[in-house]
Enzyme design. Structure first.
Site, PDB file in Angstrom:
ATOM      1  CG  ASP A 284      -1.691   1.241   1.119  1.00  0.00           C
ATOM      2  OD1 ASP A 284      -2.404   0.927   0.162  1.00  0.00           O
ATOM      3  OD2 ASP A 284      -2.238   1.732   2.856  1.00  0.00           O
ATOM      4  CD  GLU A 326      -2.191   2.555  -2.972  1.00  0.00           C
ATOM      5  OE1 GLU A 326      -3.431   3.496  -3.966  1.00  0.00           O
ATOM      6  OE2 GLU A 326      -1.814   2.510  -2.600  1.00  0.00           O
TER       7      GLU A 326
END
Ligand code: OTU
Length: 657
Positions: A284, A326
């Site tokens: 992330d 991401e």
């Protein structure tokens, strides 16, 4: 590569290790460590070489790698070996993903194990379970504020349930993707708690400052990510009487990667989940890993070095495991998260294709493919052993991160064009059927993003409300066309759960104080399984969407040209409503497929004369491989119905296969 300094150090470390660890066959570990150690050493030295405890830290890192290798179950080790032999396995057209929130889709892990057959029915064989690690009871940014990286949230189940799930998935030939939130922890994480209690060691895990001097300097150049709910990038902590860096929400504390102890802990956590059977790990917010005064603190070179180091370490222990980056950043920056090597991904093998996603939405609002064509033309070339994650919707908002130069090249003004898109998708523009909500509105910069379920943004909600059959047909067609694009573009398509049955906006988040301020919850649904049953009833919206996607996935899987070998050629056509590209398999050139989408509300022509130099489409009958039918052709022009797409192949070439 052999290099004396790192090799001598490695000998020392291994010597130490052999006294400590249980004797067991470490042959593969040693081979891989030998192959990667020069890189690991150089990267670690670059980041932490100035520290007095450098040798101690790299020794600790190597020990952790050895332990993680010893812990790796035999079954996963043999998957590693298979994947090493067939190292391009993930570039195949065989994979189709779905991302889902566990509670909304299946309640908990055991529930998901029971629902795997539904995913198989659709053809999905890669499942991204959104964050399920332990997180605070109230606001947790959908699980992206983790309070214990080694435990499953009790609401989701237990670590044993994960083992059961992965076992069942692997039997079915499905891959599991899990999140590792590498950039920050929850303020309830043990490290943050110790920091609060005054422990200096753990204060060093974060960016903690006694006064505003440093924070103010950072703020001069750092943008705000959640300007409405979490303005600024620092939060005052009463207990510590200090400022702590919180780029996202004020309860998400940014980890300090300039401290090697943080890096070592995070590698260990990545390997922990690799050893629990995750095939793919989604990392992330990777753009944010390194903070530097005077910059936006995104996409810094050191963030890339950290990711390379993480990859090198993972290759030693779990070489079969892939990383997804991401990074929702500019196209020229996204591409760097594959690593800047000539051929092989050195950082993450897979990256979210946020550029393509946002461009598809631009085509929806404008009903033409001008910016879509322009944006894809400027998308930098990616490495060979790297692939995109192509998606239409996900759990996050739609950001309008197009390149201003591309917008101008289409004769739009960047500010006015973005403003138009916001108005279009929030339904404020005359004639727009979209039911989205603004997200991340920043009055200081004029920026805004968009939340909303695919079906609601694409006009299905409005059409159903008005009971307008033609509008319903158009919306269904548009939803399928957008998926047709992500299924054939090159890369792994990722469906957002609920979109396969046209799930609409869900406003119930407004009743929950921990969610009400964040409109992204409007498109994070609880699946209505009674509605899902309607997929079995001919002619319902659910059936048309579900079966359409199911057919698309099946056709994709049997179409080798759809594998990702950087084998896509954008086709310039004069009709601005069309997005057209050619996919050609490197060794099966006659089996090329021409993908052509019409984003307009009227039928549009694809002029075959414009393609005539592409020999394969010159003769014979064209066939749409989605339906097996031949499209209508008039005056050598293929007529594409409103909001429709074709996957065209040369019938003769196909029958010769
Ligand atoms: C990611 O988001 C997650 O996908 C979000 O759900 C989280 O809120 C966030 O991290 C914090 O964990 O970091 O690289 O515009 O696109 O915040 C991009 C909002 C991110 C998201 C952005 C994103």
């Amino acid at each position: 590569m052999y290099e004396q300094v790192s090799h001598a150090l490695l000998n020392d470390i291994l010597d130490d290790l052999s006294h400590q660890v249980v004797r067991e066959d470490l042959r593969h570990f040693y081979t891989r460590l030998g192959a990667n150690f020069y890189a690991i050493h150089s990267l670690f030295e670059h980041l932490y070489g100035h520290r007095e405890d450098f040798k101690e830290q790299i020794t600790k890192l190597t020990e952790r790698l050895a332990r993680a290798y010893i812990d790796r179950p035999e079954s996963l080790r043999s998957i590693d070996m298979e994947r090493e032999e067939n190292h391009n396995w993930f570039l195949s057209q065989e994979w189709t993903g779905m991302a889902l929130y566990l509670d909304g889709f299946a309640g908990n892990l055991q529930g998901l194990t029971k629902r795997l057959s539904y995913l198989q029915e659709l053809g999905v064989n890669m499942v991204h379970v959104m964050p399920i690690l332990r997180c605070p009871q109230g606001a947790s940014d959908g699980g992206y504020a983790v309070s214990d990286f080694r435990n499953i949230d009790p609401r989701a189940g237990s670590v044993d349930d994960i083992s059961e799930l992965t076992e069942s998935m692997h039997k079915r030939g499905m891959l599991l993707t899990l999140d590792v939130v590498v950039n920050h922890t929850s303020n309830e994480h043990e490290w943050a708690q110790k920091a609060c209690a005054g422990d200096k060691t753990y204060q060093d895990f974060y960016y903690v400052f006694p006064n505003r001097d440093v924070p103010d300097m950072f703020e001069e150049t750092m943008p705000e990510i959640f300007p409405e709910t979490a303005p600024g990038n620092f939060t005052w902590n009463e207990e510590m009487q200090k400022w702590v860096m919180t780029v996202f929400n004020n309860y998400q504390w940014d980890l300090n990667y300039s401290n090697p102890a943080v890096f070592i802990e995070m590698v260990d956590i990545v390997l922990f989940w690799a050893n629990h059977g995750a095939d793919v790990l989604r990392l992330d917010a990777v753009a944010f890993l390194w903070k530097k005064i005077g910059t936006t603190s995104q996409n810094e070179r050191e963030a890339h070095l950290i990711l390379q180091l993480l990859k090198d370490c993972c290759q030693v222990v779990a070489p079969g495991v892939l990383f997804i980056a991401e990074a929702i950043v500019a196209p020229s920056e996204i591409i760097k998260y594959f690593g800047e090597d000539a051929v092989i991904a050195k950082e993450c093998e897979i990256a979210y294709n946020a550029t393509f996603m946002a461009l598809l939405w631009d085509a929806v609002a404008t009903k033409n493919a001008k910016l879509l064509n322009q944006g894809i033309k400027s998308l930098p070339h990616k490495l060979d052993r790297a692939t995109w994650l192509n998606y239409v919707r996900c759990h996050d908002d739609i950001g309008l991160g197009f390149d201003d130069a591309d917008i101008r090249a289409c004769d739009y003004d960047p500010y006015a064009h973005r403003h138009f898109l916001i108005k279009w998708f929030t339904g404020a523009f005359e004639g727009s059927p979209a039911h989205g909500r603004p997200f991340g509105v920043n009055p200081k910069t004029g920026d805004a993003r968009i939340s909303g379920a695919l079906a609601s943004l694409a006009g299905l909600e409005a059409a159903l409300e008005a009971n307008d059959q033609e509008a319903i047909d158009h919306a269904v067609s548009l939803i399928l066309t957008m998926h047709g694009m992500i299924m054939s573009f090159g890369g792994i398509p990722l469906i957002w759960y609920g979109d396969e049955i046209g799930t609409l906006n869900d406003s119930s988040f407004l009743d929950d104080a921990s969610k009400a301020g964040d409109t992204r919850w409007i498109h994070r649904p609880r699946i209505d399984w009674r509605r899902a049953e309607r997929r079995l009833q001919q002619g319902t919206v659910e059936q048309r969407l579900f079966d359409g996607l199911k057919r698309m996935i099946a056709v994709r899987q049997s179409t080798p040209a759809f594998a990702d070998f950087n084998n896509r050629e954008l086709v310039d056509v004069s009709n601005p409503h069309l997005f057209v590209f050619l996919r050609t398999h490197p060794t099966m050139q006659t089996s090329s497929v021409l993908a052509a989408a019409n984003f307009d509300a009227n039928p549009q022509y694809l002029d075959l004369d414009e393609l005539s130099h592409r020999g394969i489409f010159r003769y014979g009958l064209l066939q749409d491989i989605m339906t097996g039918d031949s499209p209508a052709i008039f005056n050598n022009r293929v007529i594409i119905p409103p909001f429709h797409f074709y996957w065209l192949a040369n019938q003769r070439a196909r029958s010769m296969l």
